[in-house]
Design a protein around this motif. Structure first.
Motif, PDB file in Angstrom:
ATOM      1  N   VAL A 107       0.856  -1.197   0.000  1.00 26.89           N
ATOM      2  CA  VAL A 107       0.000   0.000   0.000  1.00 26.89           C
ATOM      3  C   VAL A 107       0.884   1.237   0.000  1.00 26.89           C
ATOM      4  O   VAL A 107       1.965   1.254   0.595  1.00 26.89           O
ATOM      5  CB  VAL A 107      -0.949   0.038   1.224  1.00 26.89           C
ATOM      6  N   LEU A 108       0.409   2.266  -0.679  1.00 30.59           N
ATOM      7  CA  LEU A 108       1.086   3.557  -0.691  1.00 30.59           C
ATOM      8  C   LEU A 108       0.369   4.487   0.284  1.00 30.59           C
ATOM      9  O   LEU A 108      -0.844   4.700   0.177  1.00 30.59           O
ATOM     10  CB  LEU A 108       1.063   4.160  -2.094  1.00 30.59           C
ATOM     11  N   LEU A 109       1.116   5.031   1.226  1.00 26.35           N
ATOM     12  CA  LEU A 109       0.589   5.951   2.222  1.00 26.35           C
ATOM     13  C   LEU A 109       1.266   7.302   2.035  1.00 26.35           C
ATOM     14  O   LEU A 109       2.408   7.371   1.589  1.00 26.35           O
ATOM     15  CB  LEU A 109       0.856   5.421   3.632  1.00 26.35           C
ATOM     16  N   HIS A 110       0.576   8.375   2.404  1.00 27.89           N
ATOM     17  CA  HIS A 110       1.111   9.722   2.213  1.00 27.89           C
ATOM     18  C   HIS A 110       1.361  10.368   3.566  1.00 27.89           C
ATOM     19  O   HIS A 110       0.420  10.668   4.306  1.00 27.89           O
ATOM     20  CB  HIS A 110       0.138  10.563   1.382  1.00 27.89           C
ATOM     21  N   ALA A 111       2.632  10.591   3.879  1.00 29.20           N
ATOM     22  CA  ALA A 111       2.982  11.161   5.172  1.00 29.20           C
ATOM     23  C   ALA A 111       2.340  12.527   5.380  1.00 29.20           C
ATOM     24  O   ALA A 111       1.953  12.875   6.498  1.00 29.20           O
ATOM     25  CB  ALA A 111       4.505  11.280   5.288  1.00 29.20           C
ATOM     26  N   ARG A 112       2.191  13.298   4.316  1.00 26.49           N
ATOM     27  CA  ARG A 112       1.612  14.640   4.434  1.00 26.49           C
ATOM     28  C   ARG A 112       0.176  14.604   4.941  1.00 26.49           C
ATOM     29  O   ARG A 112      -0.301  15.543   5.581  1.00 26.49           O
ATOM     30  CB  ARG A 112       1.652  15.340   3.065  1.00 26.49           C
ATOM     31  N   LEU A 113      -0.522  13.510   4.659  1.00 28.57           N
ATOM     32  CA  LEU A 113      -1.939  13.418   4.994  1.00 28.57           C
ATOM     33  C   LEU A 113      -2.215  12.666   6.287  1.00 28.57           C
ATOM     34  O   LEU A 113      -3.366  12.549   6.694  1.00 28.57           O
ATOM     35  CB  LEU A 113      -2.696  12.746   3.844  1.00 28.57           C
ATOM     36  N   LEU A 114      -1.159  12.155   6.915  1.00 27.84           N
ATOM     37  CA  LEU A 114      -1.333  11.318   8.105  1.00 27.84           C
ATOM     38  C   LEU A 114      -0.495  11.858   9.250  1.00 27.84           C
ATOM     39  O   LEU A 114       0.696  12.149   9.082  1.00 27.84           O
ATOM     40  CB  LEU A 114      -0.923   9.870   7.799  1.00 27.84           C
ATOM     41  N   SER A 115      -1.108  11.972  10.400  1.00 24.05           N
ATOM     42  CA  SER A 115      -0.355  12.379  11.590  1.00 24.05           C
ATOM     43  C   SER A 115       0.628  11.273  11.951  1.00 24.05           C
ATOM     44  O   SER A 115       0.567  10.163  11.413  1.00 24.05           O
ATOM     45  CB  SER A 115      -1.314  12.619  12.751  1.00 24.05           C
ATOM     46  N   GLY A 116       1.522  11.575  12.886  1.00 25.37           N
ATOM     47  CA  GLY A 116       2.489  10.561  13.304  1.00 25.37           C
ATOM     48  C   GLY A 116       1.830   9.308  13.818  1.00 25.37           C
ATOM     49  O   GLY A 116       2.219   8.193  13.461  1.00 25.37           O
TER      50      GLY A 116
ATOM     51  N   ALA B 163      -0.248  -2.669   7.817  1.00 27.90           N
ATOM     52  CA  ALA B 163       0.343  -3.285   6.627  1.00 27.90           C
ATOM     53  C   ALA B 163       1.285  -4.425   7.020  1.00 27.90           C
ATOM     54  O   ALA B 163       1.228  -5.521   6.448  1.00 27.90           O
ATOM     55  CB  ALA B 163       1.077  -2.235   5.798  1.00 27.90           C
ATOM     56  N   ARG B 164       2.140  -4.175   7.989  1.00 29.91           N
ATOM     57  CA  ARG B 164       3.070  -5.226   8.430  1.00 29.91           C
ATOM     58  C   ARG B 164       2.324  -6.419   9.006  1.00 29.91           C
ATOM     59  O   ARG B 164       2.729  -7.574   8.817  1.00 29.91           O
ATOM     60  CB  ARG B 164       4.041  -4.673   9.475  1.00 29.91           C
ATOM     61  N   ALA B 165       1.244  -6.161   9.722  1.00 29.76           N
ATOM     62  CA  ALA B 165       0.482  -7.253  10.339  1.00 29.76           C
ATOM     63  C   ALA B 165      -0.105  -8.199   9.302  1.00 29.76           C
ATOM     64  O   ALA B 165      -0.360  -9.367   9.597  1.00 29.76           O
ATOM     65  CB  ALA B 165      -0.631  -6.678  11.217  1.00 29.76           C
ATOM     66  N   THR B 166      -0.318  -7.693   8.095  1.00 29.44           N
ATOM     67  CA  THR B 166      -0.860  -8.526   7.020  1.00 29.44           C
ATOM     68  C   THR B 166       0.215  -8.883   5.991  1.00 29.44           C
ATOM     69  O   THR B 166      -0.109  -9.334   4.895  1.00 29.44           O
ATOM     70  CB  THR B 166      -2.022  -7.796   6.324  1.00 29.44           C
ATOM     71  N   HIS B 167       1.481  -8.681   6.368  1.00 23.72           N
ATOM     72  CA  HIS B 167       2.634  -9.013   5.536  1.00 23.72           C
ATOM     73  C   HIS B 167       2.661  -8.231   4.222  1.00 23.72           C
ATOM     74  O   HIS B 167       3.190  -8.715   3.217  1.00 23.72           O
ATOM     75  CB  HIS B 167       2.687 -10.519   5.247  1.00 23.72           C
ATOM     76  N   MET B 168       2.103  -7.022   4.233  1.00 24.22           N
ATOM     77  CA  MET B 168       2.173  -6.151   3.071  1.00 24.22           C
ATOM     78  C   MET B 168       3.354  -5.195   3.203  1.00 24.22           C
ATOM     79  O   MET B 168       3.777  -4.867   4.309  1.00 24.22           O
ATOM     80  CB  MET B 168       0.885  -5.338   2.908  1.00 24.22           C
ATOM     81  N   THR B 169       3.867  -4.742   2.079  1.00 25.56           N
ATOM     82  CA  THR B 169       4.907  -3.718   2.075  1.00 25.56           C
ATOM     83  C   THR B 169       4.260  -2.355   2.263  1.00 25.56           C
ATOM     84  O   THR B 169       3.339  -1.994   1.533  1.00 25.56           O
ATOM     85  CB  THR B 169       5.686  -3.735   0.750  1.00 25.56           C
ATOM     86  N   ASP B 170       4.735  -1.609   3.247  1.00 23.18           N
ATOM     87  CA  ASP B 170       4.238  -0.257   3.466  1.00 23.18           C
ATOM     88  C   ASP B 170       5.202   0.726   2.819  1.00 23.18           C
ATOM     89  O   ASP B 170       6.370   0.799   3.179  1.00 23.18           O
ATOM     90  CB  ASP B 170       4.070   0.047   4.961  1.00 23.18           C
ATOM     91  N   CYS B 171       4.712   1.473   1.839  1.00 22.93           N
ATOM     92  CA  CYS B 171       5.502   2.441   1.100  1.00 22.93           C
ATOM     93  C   CYS B 171       4.947   3.826   1.420  1.00 22.93           C
ATOM     94  O   CYS B 171       3.753   4.075   1.207  1.00 22.93           O
ATOM     95  CB  CYS B 171       5.410   2.148  -0.395  1.00 22.93           C
ATOM     96  N   VAL B 172       5.780   4.709   1.935  1.00 23.52           N
ATOM     97  CA  VAL B 172       5.312   6.011   2.406  1.00 23.52           C
ATOM     98  C   VAL B 172       5.829   7.117   1.502  1.00 23.52           C
ATOM     99  O   VAL B 172       7.053   7.285   1.337  1.00 23.52           O
ATOM    100  CB  VAL B 172       5.762   6.262   3.856  1.00 23.52           C
TER     101      VAL B 172
END
Length: 222
Positions: free
Chosen positions: A118-127, A137-146
């Motif tokens: 999944v692609l996540l956007h740091a600008r749109l998400l708080s810490g 993402a990690r819990a479901t063994h997916m690659t998290d791309c920020v």
């Protein structure tokens, strides 16, 4: 990712059904490994719209053309997530969902539909939000791309233990701030610098009439 698109996605999320994470099977296709094939050229990952005509045929043809991975975007989740799922099931390569993901349930929704990253956007998400979505993402063994636009956002992605970061421009300060051993995905051809980026999300290939032919032509140019 303009404000109107973010508002529209938040409204869609309000009405969306929540996927029960307990019954979701983990991903077995490794997106991070797929784009890190140690080739001389940057891997081109075609971006397909889940709403496009002939989606399944295009995805299968790209798989046969030996792409490293496929990316897909969803504009109308209620109508297009099922099409995303059918296309993801039709291919052997990892699939990245790269539209607007703003809430944790969307990560689980993506995995339930067959996404491997999944692609996540740091600008749109708080810490805290970024930590939570990367953790899902990690819990479901997916690659998290920020996706990161500043060195500070890169630091947040590293703190969230993201497997990869995505950059939209060839900014030397950004490249220099990428943590060692972290994979880099270019969101634009300008950022697809050899030796700096491992892969580029290629919308031109995905939007072409024959994506597989466009992919092969790109390999020949590289």
């Amino acid at each position: 990712m303009d404000d109107a698109a973010v508002r529209a996605r938040r409204e869609q999320n309000l009405a969306a059904a929540r996927t029960d994470a307990r019954g979701i099977a983990p991903s077995i296709r490794n997106f991070a490994q797929a784009i890190d094939r140690q080739r001389q050229a940057v891997e081109h990952v075609p971006v397909l719209a889940a709403s496009r005509a002939g989606l399944f045929e295009a995805a299968r043809a790209l798989d046969e053309a030996e792409v490293a991975a496929i990316a897909m975007t969803v504009d109308d989740p209620a109508a297009e997530v099922p099409m995303f799922a059918r296309a993801a099931q039709a291919v052997s390569v990892p699939v990245l969902r790269c539209d607007l993901l703003l809430e944790e349930f969307q990560v689980y929704e993506s995995r339930a539909a067959g996404a491997d990253a999944v692609l996540l956007h740091a600008r749109l998400l708080s810490g805290e939000q970024l930590d939570r979505l990367c953790g899902a993402a990690r819990a479901t063994h997916m690659t998290d791309c920020v996706a990161c636009e500043t060195p500070a956002e890169l630091q947040r992605a590293a703190a969230a233990r993201a497997a990869a970061v995505a950059l939209s421009r060839p900014d030397e300060a950004l490249f220099a701030a990428v943590p060692r051993r972290m994979l880099v995905v270019a969101l634009d051809q300008a950022a697809a610098v050899r030796g700096r980026a491992h892969a580029v999300l290629d919308e031109a290939i995905g939007a072409s009439e024959d994506p597989a032919a466009a992919f092969r032509a790109r390999l020949e140019r590289d």
